[in-house]
Design a protein around this motif. Structure first.
Motif, PDB file in Angstrom:
ATOM      1  N   LEU A  61      37.622  39.728  43.091  1.00 31.25           N
ATOM      2  CA  LEU A  61      36.921  39.393  41.849  1.00 31.25           C
ATOM      3  C   LEU A  61      37.324  37.993  41.428  1.00 31.25           C
ATOM      4  CD1 LEU A  61      37.485  42.726  39.875  1.00 31.25           C
ATOM      5  CD2 LEU A  61      35.507  42.093  41.268  1.00 31.25           C
ATOM      6  N   ALA A  62      36.364  37.102  41.309  1.00 34.51           N
ATOM      7  CA  ALA A  62      36.644  35.773  40.782  1.00 34.51           C
ATOM      8  C   ALA A  62      36.862  35.893  39.277  1.00 34.51           C
ATOM      9  CB  ALA A  62      35.493  34.828  41.087  1.00 34.51           C
ATOM     10  N   VAL A  63      38.012  35.432  38.815  1.00 37.15           N
ATOM     11  CA  VAL A  63      38.362  35.513  37.388  1.00 37.15           C
ATOM     12  C   VAL A  63      38.838  34.134  36.914  1.00 37.15           C
ATOM     13  CG1 VAL A  63      38.776  37.990  37.175  1.00 37.15           C
ATOM     14  CG2 VAL A  63      40.596  36.530  38.086  1.00 37.15           C
ATOM     15  N   PRO A  64      37.955  33.153  36.902  1.00 39.26           N
ATOM     16  CA  PRO A  64      38.363  31.805  36.508  1.00 39.26           C
ATOM     17  C   PRO A  64      38.790  31.748  35.046  1.00 39.26           C
ATOM     18  CG  PRO A  64      35.973  31.973  36.609  1.00 39.26           C
ATOM     19  CD  PRO A  64      36.515  33.255  37.175  1.00 39.26           C
ATOM     20  N   GLY A  65      39.656  30.796  34.775  1.00 34.65           N
ATOM     21  CA  GLY A  65      40.137  30.602  33.409  1.00 34.65           C
ATOM     22  C   GLY A  65      41.609  30.296  33.405  1.00 34.65           C
ATOM     23  N   HIS A  66      42.406  31.232  33.913  1.00 32.81           N
ATOM     24  CA  HIS A  66      43.835  30.929  34.036  1.00 32.81           C
ATOM     25  C   HIS A  66      44.000  29.718  34.942  1.00 32.81           C
ATOM     26  CE1 HIS A  66      48.089  31.686  33.770  1.00 32.81           C
ATOM     27  NE2 HIS A  66      48.185  31.630  35.088  1.00 32.81           N
ATOM     28  N   THR A  67      43.352  29.751  36.077  1.00 26.48           N
ATOM     29  CA  THR A  67      43.145  28.588  36.934  1.00 26.48           C
ATOM     30  C   THR A  67      41.694  28.636  37.379  1.00 26.48           C
ATOM     31  OG1 THR A  67      43.692  29.691  39.020  1.00 26.48           O
ATOM     32  CG2 THR A  67      45.531  28.718  37.779  1.00 26.48           C
ATOM     33  N   PRO A  68      41.163  27.540  37.922  1.00 21.99           N
ATOM     34  CA  PRO A  68      39.747  27.563  38.321  1.00 21.99           C
ATOM     35  C   PRO A  68      39.417  28.600  39.385  1.00 21.99           C
ATOM     36  CG  PRO A  68      40.538  25.306  38.140  1.00 21.99           C
ATOM     37  CD  PRO A  68      41.745  26.187  38.006  1.00 21.99           C
ATOM     38  N   GLY A  69      40.358  28.851  40.293  1.00 23.50           N
ATOM     39  CA  GLY A  69      40.073  29.770  41.389  1.00 23.50           C
ATOM     40  C   GLY A  69      40.866  31.051  41.352  1.00 23.50           C
ATOM     41  N   SER A  70      41.308  31.479  40.177  1.00 22.16           N
ATOM     42  CA  SER A  70      42.046  32.742  40.072  1.00 22.16           C
ATOM     43  C   SER A  70      41.207  33.899  40.589  1.00 22.16           C
ATOM     44  CB  SER A  70      42.433  33.025  38.616  1.00 22.16           C
ATOM     45  OG  SER A  70      43.495  32.224  38.178  1.00 22.16           O
ATOM     46  N   ILE A  71      41.870  34.834  41.258  1.00 26.72           N
ATOM     47  CA  ILE A  71      41.197  36.049  41.716  1.00 26.72           C
ATOM     48  C   ILE A  71      42.000  37.274  41.286  1.00 26.72           C
ATOM     49  CG2 ILE A  71      40.062  34.959  43.693  1.00 26.72           C
ATOM     50  CD1 ILE A  71      42.241  36.239  45.500  1.00 26.72           C
ATOM     51  N   ALA A  72      41.299  38.394  41.188  1.00 30.94           N
ATOM     52  CA  ALA A  72      41.910  39.706  41.030  1.00 30.94           C
ATOM     53  C   ALA A  72      41.461  40.552  42.215  1.00 30.94           C
ATOM     54  CB  ALA A  72      41.487  40.352  39.713  1.00 30.94           C
ATOM     55  N   LEU A  73      42.170  41.640  42.472  1.00 25.36           N
ATOM     56  CA  LEU A  73      41.813  42.562  43.547  1.00 25.36           C
ATOM     57  C   LEU A  73      41.581  43.946  42.954  1.00 25.36           C
ATOM     58  CD1 LEU A  73      44.402  41.629  46.349  1.00 25.36           C
ATOM     59  CD2 LEU A  73      42.068  40.778  46.055  1.00 25.36           C
ATOM     60  N   HIS A  74      40.393  44.486  43.212  1.00 33.14           N
ATOM     61  CA  HIS A  74      40.034  45.820  42.734  1.00 33.14           C
ATOM     62  C   HIS A  74      40.004  46.763  43.929  1.00 33.14           C
ATOM     63  CE1 HIS A  74      36.748  48.620  40.933  1.00 33.14           C
ATOM     64  NE2 HIS A  74      37.958  49.108  40.715  1.00 33.14           N
ATOM     65  N   LEU A  75      40.813  47.808  43.867  1.00 28.44           N
ATOM     66  CA  LEU A  75      40.848  48.830  44.910  1.00 28.44           C
ATOM     67  C   LEU A  75      40.175  50.080  44.356  1.00 28.44           C
ATOM     68  CD1 LEU A  75      43.409  46.866  45.334  1.00 28.44           C
ATOM     69  CD2 LEU A  75      44.295  48.683  46.786  1.00 28.44           C
ATOM     70  N   PRO A  76      38.838  50.148  44.433  1.00 26.05           N
ATOM     71  CA  PRO A  76      38.132  51.238  43.744  1.00 26.05           C
ATOM     72  C   PRO A  76      38.498  52.619  44.245  1.00 26.05           C
ATOM     73  CG  PRO A  76      36.612  49.844  45.003  1.00 26.05           C
ATOM     74  CD  PRO A  76      37.931  49.183  45.049  1.00 26.05           C
ATOM     75  N   ARG A  77      38.783  52.766  45.540  1.00 22.69           N
ATOM     76  CA  ARG A  77      39.130  54.098  46.058  1.00 22.69           C
ATOM     77  C   ARG A  77      40.444  54.595  45.492  1.00 22.69           C
ATOM     78  NH1 ARG A  77      40.355  55.072  51.069  1.00 22.69           N
ATOM     79  NH2 ARG A  77      40.560  52.953  51.871  1.00 22.69           N
ATOM     80  N   HIS A  78      41.265  53.696  45.009  1.00 23.87           N
ATOM     81  CA  HIS A  78      42.584  54.061  44.502  1.00 23.87           C
ATOM     82  C   HIS A  78      42.676  53.932  42.981  1.00 23.87           C
ATOM     83  CE1 HIS A  78      44.131  54.033  48.648  1.00 23.87           C
ATOM     84  NE2 HIS A  78      43.329  52.998  48.811  1.00 23.87           N
ATOM     85  N   GLY A  79      41.608  53.448  42.349  1.00 25.72           N
ATOM     86  CA  GLY A  79      41.623  53.270  40.900  1.00 25.72           C
ATOM     87  C   GLY A  79      42.598  52.218  40.437  1.00 25.72           C
ATOM     88  N   VAL A  80      42.825  51.190  41.275  1.00 27.23           N
ATOM     89  CA  VAL A  80      43.864  50.184  41.014  1.00 27.23           C
ATOM     90  C   VAL A  80      43.232  48.807  40.877  1.00 27.23           C
ATOM     91  CG1 VAL A  80      45.850  48.988  42.034  1.00 27.23           C
ATOM     92  CG2 VAL A  80      45.683  51.481  42.185  1.00 27.23           C
ATOM     93  N   LEU A  81      43.772  48.026  39.973  1.00 31.41           N
ATOM     94  CA  LEU A  81      43.377  46.633  39.771  1.00 31.41           C
ATOM     95  C   LEU A  81      44.630  45.770  39.755  1.00 31.41           C
ATOM     96  CD1 LEU A  81      41.195  44.487  38.960  1.00 31.41           C
ATOM     97  CD2 LEU A  81      41.732  45.074  36.582  1.00 31.41           C
ATOM     98  N   ILE A  82      44.680  44.760  40.630  1.00 31.83           N
ATOM     99  CA  ILE A  82      45.743  43.760  40.611  1.00 31.83           C
ATOM    100  C   ILE A  82      45.159  42.528  39.949  1.00 31.83           C
ATOM    101  CG2 ILE A  82      47.355  42.398  41.992  1.00 31.83           C
ATOM    102  CD1 ILE A  82      47.209  44.591  44.134  1.00 31.83           C
ATOM    103  N   THR A  83      45.681  42.166  38.789  1.00 28.14           N
ATOM    104  CA  THR A  83      44.977  41.253  37.887  1.00 28.14           C
ATOM    105  C   THR A  83      45.348  39.787  38.028  1.00 28.14           C
ATOM    106  OG1 THR A  83      46.603  41.340  36.080  1.00 28.14           O
ATOM    107  CG2 THR A  83      44.955  43.118  36.178  1.00 28.14           C
ATOM    108  N   GLY A  84      46.471  39.469  38.722  1.00 32.15           N
ATOM    109  CA  GLY A  84      46.969  38.110  38.600  1.00 32.15           C
ATOM    110  C   GLY A  84      47.358  37.840  37.153  1.00 32.15           C
ATOM    111  N   ASP A  85      47.266  36.578  36.743  1.00 33.37           N
ATOM    112  CA  ASP A  85      47.717  36.222  35.397  1.00 33.37           C
ATOM    113  C   ASP A  85      46.611  36.250  34.354  1.00 33.37           C
ATOM    114  OD1 ASP A  85      50.314  36.029  36.104  1.00 33.37           O
ATOM    115  OD2 ASP A  85      50.523  33.871  35.760  1.00 33.37           O
ATOM    116  N   THR A  86      45.438  36.743  34.699  1.00 30.19           N
ATOM    117  CA  THR A  86      44.423  36.956  33.675  1.00 30.19           C
ATOM    118  C   THR A  86      44.910  37.971  32.654  1.00 30.19           C
ATOM    119  OG1 THR A  86      42.658  36.433  35.235  1.00 30.19           O
ATOM    120  CG2 THR A  86      42.032  37.681  33.276  1.00 30.19           C
TER     121      THR A  86
END
Length: 234
Positions: A147-172
């Motif tokens: 998931l592109a989540v710009p704002g914290h940095t221009p190219g920040s990303i998060a990782l969504h693991l839908p089968r596991h119900g988990v989100l790794i957010t980075g610094d967003t």
């Protein structure tokens, strides 16, 4: 360092002021973020604690280029022969081709940053072997969706693991006293807040932030209640 199991296959590594996460899947281990420079021995100790070896580290995913998250990428990539993955918008900063943008501090953030980053060394330039975009699936990381989540940095990303119900957010997202908050030190505060709202729309049980403790139940609701305690989000 306490290595904490968040869900089966996913462990939290508290590396100084920032979090990293180890995903142990069928084809080896993925490290999401690396901690600040000098974190290599702590990562090796975490692998050893889990009964793993250096060669089991198959890839490194960076949520963004900041020194506390990408600081050990060059070191770890060199001894593990692990490819480095980063969002396309941050790849040039990780490689050291150009300097990344500085945060636009609020007054509260300026005082906080002076304390937490006082001893933070700059990250060495690191190769980026794969640049990823919004919606790309990293099959080796539990079918994680980038998931592109710009704002914290221009190219920040998060990782969504839908089968596991988990989100790794980075610094967003950060966690403070059991609550989800907007992570501080953003290049574009309005953009970061918009990205947090996007993450709040996901159906997730667990949220793994870049700072603070994982939120291990009702994470989606916690994200919807998130606040911006360091400034004034739109």
């Amino acid at each position: 360092m306490d290595v904490v199991e968040v869900v089966p296959g996913l462990h939290l590594l508290p590396l100084g002021i920032a979090n990293a996460y180890l995903w142990h899947g069928g084809d080896g281990v993925t490290l999401v973020d690396t901690g600040p420079p000098g974190s290599g021995p702590a990562v090796v100790a975490a692998l050893d604690h889990l009964g793993l070896r250096r060669r089991d580290l198959r890839r490194i995913v960076l949520t963004h280029f900041h020194d506390d998250h990408a600081g050990a990428a060059a070191e770890l990539a060199s001894w593990a022969s692990a490819p480095v993955v980063a969002g396309r918008g941050d790849a040039a900063f990780v490689r050291g081709d150009v300097p990344g943008p500085l945060p636009s501090f609020t007054e509260a953030e300026r005082a906080l940053h002076a304390v937490v980053a006082a001893d933070l060394r700059p990250a060495a330039a690191s190769p980026v072997d794969q640049e990823v975009d919004d919606g790309q699936v990293l099959g080796a990381v539990g079918e994680a969706v980038v998931l592109a989540v710009p704002g914290h940095t221009p190219g920040s990303i998060a990782l969504h693991l839908p089968r596991h119900g988990v989100l790794i957010t980075g610094d967003t997202v950060a966690e403070h006293e059991g609550r989800a908050i907007l992570g501080p030190f953003n290049a574009d505060r309005a953009g970061a807040w918009a990205s947090l709202q996007r993450l709040a729309g996901l159906d997730v049980d667990v949220a793994c932030p870049g700072h603070g403790r994982p939120i291990t139940s009702a994470a989606a609701a916690a994200l919807r209640r998130a606040t911006d305690p360091f400034g004034s989000a739109p």
